[in-house]
Design an enzyme around this catalytic site. Structure first.
Site, PDB file in Angstrom:
ATOM      1  CG  HIS A   1      -0.207   0.062   2.529  1.00 40.05           C
ATOM      2  ND1 HIS A   1       0.362   1.212   3.036  1.00 40.05           N
ATOM      3  CD2 HIS A   1       0.050  -0.902   3.444  1.00 40.05           C
ATOM      4  CE1 HIS A   1       0.930   0.966   4.193  1.00 40.05           C
ATOM      5  NE2 HIS A   1       0.763  -0.326   4.460  1.00 40.05           N
TER       6      HIS A   1
ATOM      7  CD  GLU B   1       1.658  -5.916   7.892  1.00 38.87           C
ATOM      8  OE1 GLU B   1       1.726  -7.136   7.671  1.00 38.87           O
ATOM      9  OE2 GLU B   1       2.451  -5.065   7.436  1.00 38.87           O
TER      10      GLU B   1
END
Length: 212
Positions: free
Chosen positions: A9, A87
């Site tokens: 990201h 994550e």
């Protein structure tokens, strides 16, 4: 052969302030993070993806949206969102400032085989890689000749990539951290055990390169 394009990201507020940003916390993309994602999208604009797999965390979803807005082959593209691509969970450390003198922090960065997050209720490396690998194996079987975009997170991607190409657990963080919106390309021949690394941590397309 399945070809995977793994993208981290864009840069966020918590990246900038050097705080733990795991699977249970989010912060917005910075203007530079948005620009990074747009540039990545332009770089990949002529790549015809069969599917895009995205973490269910907002920073990854926003990054994927900016990338795909630039793509020239969106007709019929399947975009899927998976919790398994979130994550690694840092438990009680989510949002806390990163202490580079901390033993477990150093293990996470340099010796993931020794990482033990039990004292702060974090997720293990084995759990992280197992859940991410499940998604990758599923999609490689579903698209044996496909091109797949994966948009996820720094720790998840570097450990997953190193695991997939057959490195020992002690070296799963080797080459990290991945730069924000870096592109890593892996290929998997049908029925092969390991994946082949074609391109790693590529940010050559970025007009502004900053440390992640």
């Amino acid at each position: 052969m399945t070809t995977f394009y793994f993208v981290r990201h864009g840069k966020t507020e918590l990246n900038l302030s050097l705080r733990f940003q795991g699977g249970e916390i989010d912060s917005p993309l910075l203007p530079i993070g948005i620009e990074q994602a747009i540039q990545a999208g332009r770089y990949l604009c002529d790549t015809s993806f069969d599917a895009a797999l995205v973490s269910t965390q907002k920073r990854a979803m926003d990054t994927a949206n900016y990338i795909l807005k630039e793509n020239n082959f969106l007709n019929g593209l399947t975009v899927r969102y998976y919790d398994n691509l979130r994550e690694i969970r840092f438990g009680k450390r989510e949002g806390a400032e990163i202490d580079h003198k901390d033993e477990q922090t150093n293990y996470l960065r340099e010796r993931p085989d020794l990482y033990d997050p039990s004292s702060f209720d974090g997720e293990t490396i084995d759990s992280l890689v197992a859940r991410a690998t499940q998604i990758i194996e599923m999609i490689s079987n579903e698209y044996p000749d496909g091109q797949i975009l994966i948009v996820a997170h720094g720790v998840l991607l570097i450990t997953l990539i190193n695991s997939l190409i057959g490195k020992d657990k002690a070296k799963w963080r080797e080459g990290g951290p991945l730069a924000n919106t870096s592109i890593t390309i892996l290929e998997k021949e049908n029925h092969a055990t390991h994946y082949t690394l074609k391109s790693f941590n590529d940010i050559s397309y970025q007009s502004q390169n900053e440390e992640a």
